[in-house]
Design a protein around this motif. Structure first.
Motif, PDB file in Angstrom:
ATOM      1  N   ARG A   1     -46.623 -11.733 -27.112  1.00 12.20           N
ATOM      2  CA  ARG A   1     -46.089 -12.448 -25.946  1.00 12.20           C
ATOM      3  C   ARG A   1     -44.615 -12.120 -25.739  1.00 12.20           C
ATOM      4  O   ARG A   1     -44.160 -11.948 -24.603  1.00 12.20           O
ATOM      5  N   ASP A   2     -43.882 -12.022 -26.842  1.00 16.83           N
ATOM      6  CA  ASP A   2     -42.460 -11.707 -26.745  1.00 16.83           C
ATOM      7  C   ASP A   2     -42.245 -10.326 -26.135  1.00 16.83           C
ATOM      8  O   ASP A   2     -41.394 -10.144 -25.252  1.00 16.83           O
ATOM      9  N   GLU A   3     -43.008  -9.348 -26.590  1.00 15.20           N
ATOM     10  CA  GLU A   3     -42.861  -7.995 -26.055  1.00 15.20           C
ATOM     11  C   GLU A   3     -43.162  -7.962 -24.559  1.00 15.20           C
ATOM     12  O   GLU A   3     -42.427  -7.348 -23.775  1.00 15.20           O
ATOM     13  N   ALA A   4     -44.234  -8.633 -24.155  1.00 16.06           N
ATOM     14  CA  ALA A   4     -44.599  -8.652 -22.735  1.00 16.06           C
ATOM     15  C   ALA A   4     -43.547  -9.369 -21.900  1.00 16.06           C
ATOM     16  O   ALA A   4     -43.169  -8.898 -20.811  1.00 16.06           O
ATOM     17  N   ASN A   5     -43.051 -10.498 -22.387  1.00 16.65           N
ATOM     18  CA  ASN A   5     -42.082 -11.270 -21.605  1.00 16.65           C
ATOM     19  C   ASN A   5     -40.708 -10.603 -21.552  1.00 16.65           C
ATOM     20  O   ASN A   5     -39.990 -10.742 -20.551  1.00 16.65           O
ATOM     21  N   ARG A   6     -40.336  -9.881 -22.587  1.00 18.13           N
ATOM     22  CA  ARG A   6     -39.071  -9.140 -22.532  1.00 18.13           C
ATOM     23  C   ARG A   6     -39.158  -8.031 -21.478  1.00 18.13           C
ATOM     24  O   ARG A   6     -38.168  -7.715 -20.818  1.00 18.13           O
ATOM     25  N   MET A   7     -40.343  -7.442 -21.361  1.00 21.74           N
ATOM     26  CA  MET A   7     -40.542  -6.436 -20.318  1.00 21.74           C
ATOM     27  C   MET A   7     -40.378  -7.081 -18.950  1.00 21.74           C
ATOM     28  O   MET A   7     -39.681  -6.558 -18.065  1.00 21.74           O
ATOM     29  N   LYS A   8     -41.007  -8.229 -18.774  1.00 21.55           N
ATOM     30  CA  LYS A   8     -40.913  -8.929 -17.490  1.00 21.55           C
ATOM     31  C   LYS A   8     -39.487  -9.369 -17.219  1.00 21.55           C
ATOM     32  O   LYS A   8     -39.010  -9.313 -16.071  1.00 21.55           O
ATOM     33  N   LEU A   9     -38.783  -9.813 -18.252  1.00 20.84           N
ATOM     34  CA  LEU A   9     -37.396 -10.247 -18.098  1.00 20.84           C
ATOM     35  C   LEU A   9     -36.525  -9.106 -17.579  1.00 20.84           C
ATOM     36  O   LEU A   9     -35.738  -9.289 -16.633  1.00 20.84           O
ATOM     37  N   ALA A  10     -36.640  -7.933 -18.197  1.00 23.19           N
ATOM     38  CA  ALA A  10     -35.823  -6.787 -17.786  1.00 23.19           C
ATOM     39  C   ALA A  10     -36.164  -6.350 -16.363  1.00 23.19           C
ATOM     40  O   ALA A  10     -35.269  -6.040 -15.566  1.00 23.19           O
ATOM     41  N   GLU A  11     -37.445  -6.313 -16.038  1.00 19.98           N
ATOM     42  CA  GLU A  11     -37.852  -5.914 -14.685  1.00 19.98           C
ATOM     43  C   GLU A  11     -37.356  -6.916 -13.649  1.00 19.98           C
ATOM     44  O   GLU A  11     -36.891  -6.531 -12.569  1.00 19.98           O
ATOM     45  N   THR A  12     -37.456  -8.205 -13.991  1.00 22.86           N
ATOM     46  CA  THR A  12     -37.013  -9.248 -13.059  1.00 22.86           C
ATOM     47  C   THR A  12     -35.505  -9.180 -12.846  1.00 22.86           C
ATOM     48  O   THR A  12     -35.027  -9.295 -11.714  1.00 22.86           O
ATOM     49  N   LYS A  13     -34.763  -8.989 -13.921  1.00 27.77           N
ATOM     50  CA  LYS A  13     -33.299  -8.897 -13.793  1.00 27.77           C
ATOM     51  C   LYS A  13     -32.912  -7.728 -12.894  1.00 27.77           C
ATOM     52  O   LYS A  13     -32.056  -7.872 -12.013  1.00 27.77           O
ATOM     53  N   GLY A  14     -33.528  -6.573 -13.104  1.00 26.12           N
ATOM     54  CA  GLY A  14     -33.227  -5.420 -12.274  1.00 26.12           C
ATOM     55  C   GLY A  14     -33.521  -5.675 -10.812  1.00 26.12           C
ATOM     56  O   GLY A  14     -32.733  -5.331  -9.915  1.00 26.12           O
ATOM     57  N   THR A  15     -34.658  -6.305 -10.541  1.00 27.86           N
ATOM     58  CA  THR A  15     -35.050  -6.603  -9.157  1.00 27.86           C
ATOM     59  C   THR A  15     -34.090  -7.597  -8.510  1.00 27.86           C
ATOM     60  O   THR A  15     -33.644  -7.399  -7.368  1.00 27.86           O
ATOM     61  N   LEU A  16     -33.748  -8.663  -9.247  1.00 27.84           N
ATOM     62  CA  LEU A  16     -32.861  -9.689  -8.686  1.00 27.84           C
ATOM     63  C   LEU A  16     -31.448  -9.148  -8.461  1.00 27.84           C
ATOM     64  O   LEU A  16     -30.806  -9.469  -7.453  1.00 27.84           O
ATOM     65  N   GLU A  17     -30.958  -8.352  -9.394  1.00 29.07           N
ATOM     66  CA  GLU A  17     -29.622  -7.772  -9.228  1.00 29.07           C
ATOM     67  C   GLU A  17     -29.571  -6.874  -8.005  1.00 29.07           C
ATOM     68  O   GLU A  17     -28.578  -6.884  -7.253  1.00 29.07           O
ATOM     69  N   ASN A  18     -30.608  -6.110  -7.786  1.00 27.08           N
ATOM     70  CA  ASN A  18     -30.652  -5.255  -6.594  1.00 27.08           C
ATOM     71  C   ASN A  18     -30.702  -6.088  -5.319  1.00 27.08           C
ATOM     72  O   ASN A  18     -30.058  -5.756  -4.311  1.00 27.08           O
ATOM     73  N   GLN A  19     -31.481  -7.170  -5.344  1.00 21.82           N
ATOM     74  CA  GLN A  19     -31.551  -8.039  -4.166  1.00 21.82           C
ATOM     75  C   GLN A  19     -30.202  -8.687  -3.893  1.00 21.82           C
ATOM     76  O   GLN A  19     -29.780  -8.821  -2.735  1.00 21.82           O
TER      77      GLN A  19
ATOM     78  N   GLY B   1     -42.541 -17.213 -22.925  1.00 22.97           N
ATOM     79  CA  GLY B   1     -42.896 -17.452 -21.525  1.00 22.97           C
ATOM     80  C   GLY B   1     -41.670 -17.260 -20.666  1.00 22.97           C
ATOM     81  O   GLY B   1     -40.566 -17.661 -21.043  1.00 22.97           O
ATOM     82  N   PHE B   2     -41.840 -16.602 -19.513  1.00 24.71           N
ATOM     83  CA  PHE B   2     -40.709 -16.410 -18.607  1.00 24.71           C
ATOM     84  C   PHE B   2     -41.198 -16.190 -17.196  1.00 24.71           C
ATOM     85  O   PHE B   2     -42.137 -15.437 -16.947  1.00 24.71           O
ATOM     86  N   ASP B   3     -40.558 -16.876 -16.257  1.00 26.76           N
ATOM     87  CA  ASP B   3     -40.738 -16.626 -14.832  1.00 26.76           C
ATOM     88  C   ASP B   3     -39.511 -17.190 -14.133  1.00 26.76           C
ATOM     89  O   ASP B   3     -39.156 -18.352 -14.346  1.00 26.76           O
ATOM     90  N   ALA B   4     -38.869 -16.377 -13.334  1.00 25.85           N
ATOM     91  CA  ALA B   4     -37.623 -16.814 -12.692  1.00 25.85           C
ATOM     92  C   ALA B   4     -37.852 -17.999 -11.768  1.00 25.85           C
ATOM     93  O   ALA B   4     -36.933 -18.789 -11.525  1.00 25.85           O
ATOM     94  N   LYS B   5     -39.071 -18.141 -11.250  1.00 28.45           N
ATOM     95  CA  LYS B   5     -39.373 -19.257 -10.341  1.00 28.45           C
ATOM     96  C   LYS B   5     -40.265 -20.296 -10.987  1.00 28.45           C
ATOM     97  O   LYS B   5     -40.109 -21.487 -10.751  1.00 28.45           O
TER      98      LYS B   5
END
Length: 594
Positions: free
Chosen positions: A253-271, A338-342
């Motif tokens: 779960r940690d490996e999957a959520n760290r992946m999601k965290l990095a992808e989400t950060k990149g997307t939000l920073e670009n937005q 567990g991680f979700d920005a929303k």
């Protein structure tokens, strides 16, 4: 390789540097190690997608190849000839007619079940009629030839589809030729993952799906039954699913959520970067300062969005800050479960100090009113403090303290509406997820006896905990501990399912804490007007100490004094590790008469 290098840098190199080194030079070196680890993390994500896509392409081509080989073998057995264009020529065969002639031979042109024929005929209708006629021909070779031709067409179609599906996906899996992994790189990784997932769905990749609406035990059984390749593919393609499935191992779960965290950060920073710079808010007109028209226009279009993005990014930064503290003052590795920005509205963060799967003592803590992504760092710090105090109270047994923020708490106290039932709706909505998580933690640990579990709730978080004990079998907990509770939806401690001797309450003698507790009573959060720190409730009432100010103490329970745990923190730590005799209690201990 990327995963191994990243884990070694995070778990050993950076961890030991933080543990033993200090000073500006050490901090600079640790930052460089962190950057290198981030590069390997990106390489891991991209290589995982490449491996998974190539694996699925290989499997699709092997299936097509097997179909083709089987068709060619059938052709040899039936004595028919396969032509270079995939058509099949068959000889005259069958019973002779009145003139002594056998049904004529001919050529069958294949067509796959998907409608992709191998001939270049423009008259598709005539071609279909001809093929149908062969299936009803008096020449038995015609029937066999048509079947073989169709099998060949289907094999070629499957191989062509796999190639056409994966060629563009694999072409997009490339990185910039520099050593800087940017926000855009991670945002593109999120798009790469979506494209890879779509490709797998289009070709029907053979990847076993998790049980629909499965229990944590069902989820664990499914995961344990996967091969390592399938586990890796699931994390690469569906990190959201793996990261949120209760019952799975914490490291997955940690490996999957760290992946999601990095992808989400990149997307939000670009937005955030795409939002135009905020104009000057005020302008001077003569001798009067007024709000500028340009700012009002900008604020109407971008103001709320910019605020939301900054809030979400602040939460992500708080999570990263916790990662970067691993090793400092003995703090263990963090596991992002567990991680979700929303999330359910204000975000979702489930973060454990130490691996809960291996912990002898586990605390699951639920924060309360006003918690959101922007201020989740405060709760993460509180759980760091509780871990440190618990480890000090019991240094010979492993402890994991978990921030569980997967519900949508009230944004402020005025949202409570008395005598309408609305006061408990947030608790009712959060109950199923809390129950599943605690059950999942127990499952991943190996059963009820594997770890001593305390479920903790601060402020309205205690209301969520209380509600969860009432529904669908309650919570698999050994102790329940609450701080500044405005009510738990039950009349007495004995209704919480762990026995009143294992229910613990602490309340700060501060204005804000009193307001929360008495406000909850007024709003009906306590059954029959009782809240946990009332003597008749029957809980163990812990001594809050005198460290908090007289005005602000609602969040003071995890404070330290002179580098040592405060009285309330020390007591909560001893509950967490089961050293009940070391808890400072207000007297009498419990069971006062109403």
């Amino acid at each position: 390789m990327g995963s191994h290098a990243k884990d070694k840098l995070n778990d050993k190199v950076a961890f030991k540097m933080r543990e033993y080194l200090s000073g500006a030079a050490a901090q600079a070196a640790t930052r460089q190690v962190g950057k290198l680890s981030g590069n390997f993390h990106y390489a891991q994500a991209q290589c995982g997608l490449i491996r998974t896509n190539i694996q699925f392409l290989k499997e699709a081509l092997e299936d097509a190849r097997k179909k083709l080989k089987d068709a060619l073998a059938s052709a040899e057995t039936e004595g028919v000839k396969v032509n270079p264009d995939g058509s099949v020529t068959y000889p005259a065969a069958g019973e002779k007619d009145g003139d002594g002639k056998r049904p004529e031979g001919g050529t069958a042109t294949g067509k796959s079940a998907h409608g992709a024929g191998l001939s270049g005929s423009a008259d598709k209708q005539l071609e279909a009629l001809d093929r149908q006629a062969k299936y009803h021909s008096d020449n038995p070779k015609a029937v066999k030839a048509q079947e073989i031709a169709d099998d060949i067409a289907a094999a070629v179609h499957a191989a062509t589809k796999a190639d056409q599906t994966y060629a563009p996906v694999l072409r997009r899996l490339k990185a910039d030729d520099d050593l800087d992994v940017s926000n855009t790189d991670w945002a593109d990784t999120k798009k790469d993952t979506a494209a890879s997932r779509k490709a797998a769905d289009e070709i029907g990749a053979d990847l076993p799906s998790p049980p629909k609406d499965g229990s944590p035990k069902d989820n664990k059984s499914w995961w344990d039954g996967l091969s390592q390749d399938d586990k890796d593919s699931y994390i690469a393609l569906r990190p959201n699913a793996v990261g949120s499935l209760d019952g799975l191992p914490s490291d997955a779960r940690d490996e999957a959520n760290r992946m999601k965290l990095a992808e989400t950060k990149g997307t939000l920073e670009n937005q955030l970067s795409a939002i135009p710079k905020e104009p000057e808010k005020h302008t001077r007109v003569g001798d009067v300062w007024t709000t500028s028209a340009d700012w009002r226009k900008w604020n109407e279009k971008y103001g709320d969005r910019e605020k939301a993005l900054n809030n979400e990014l602040k939460g992500i930064d708080a999570i990263q800050a916790r990662f970067d503290k691993s090793g400092k003052k003995g703090l263990p590795q963090a596991y992002l479960l567990g991680f979700d920005a929303k999330g359910e509205g204000d975000g979702k963060v489930i973060l454990a100090n130490g691996n809960p799967d291996e912990a002898k003592h586990t605390v699951v803590h639920v924060p309360g009113t006003t918690t959101n992504m922007g201020n989740i760092g405060g709760t993460l710090n509180s759980m760091d403090a509780l871990w440190a105090a618990s480890h000090k109270a019991e240094p010979n047994q492993s402890v994991s303290t978990i921030t569980w923020f997967d519900h949508d708490p009230p944004d402020d106290i005025p949202q409570y509406v008395p005598n309408t039932g609305n006061t408990s709706k947030w608790a009712e909505d959060g109950t199923p997820a809390l129950q599943r998580f605690v059950q999942g933690a127990e499952t991943a640990q190996g059963g009820a006896d594997a770890s001593h579990t305390t479920v903790s709730g601060h402020s309205y978080g205690s209301t969520v905990v209380g509600q969860a004990t009432k529904e669908h079998g309650g919570l698999p907990a050994d102790d329940i501990m609450v701080q500044g509770s405005p009510g738990m939806q039950v009349k007495e401690a004995k209704e919480l399912g762990v026995g009143p001797e294992h229910v613990w309450s602490v309340a700060a003698p501060a204005v804000d804490d009193t307001a929360v507790r008495e406000g909850g009573r007024l709003m009906g959060l306590g059954d029959s007007g009782k809240i946990p720190n009332d003597p008749p409730f029957g809980a163990n009432r812990m001594d809050p100490g005198d460290h908090a100010s007289s005005l602000f103490g609602h969040s003071s329970y995890w404070d330290q004094q002179g580098g040592e745990p405060s009285k309330s923190l020390n007591s909560m730590a001893n509950v967490a590790v089961g050293h009940y005799d070391n808890v400072d209690l207000l007297v009498p201990r419990f069971g006062e008469n109403e």
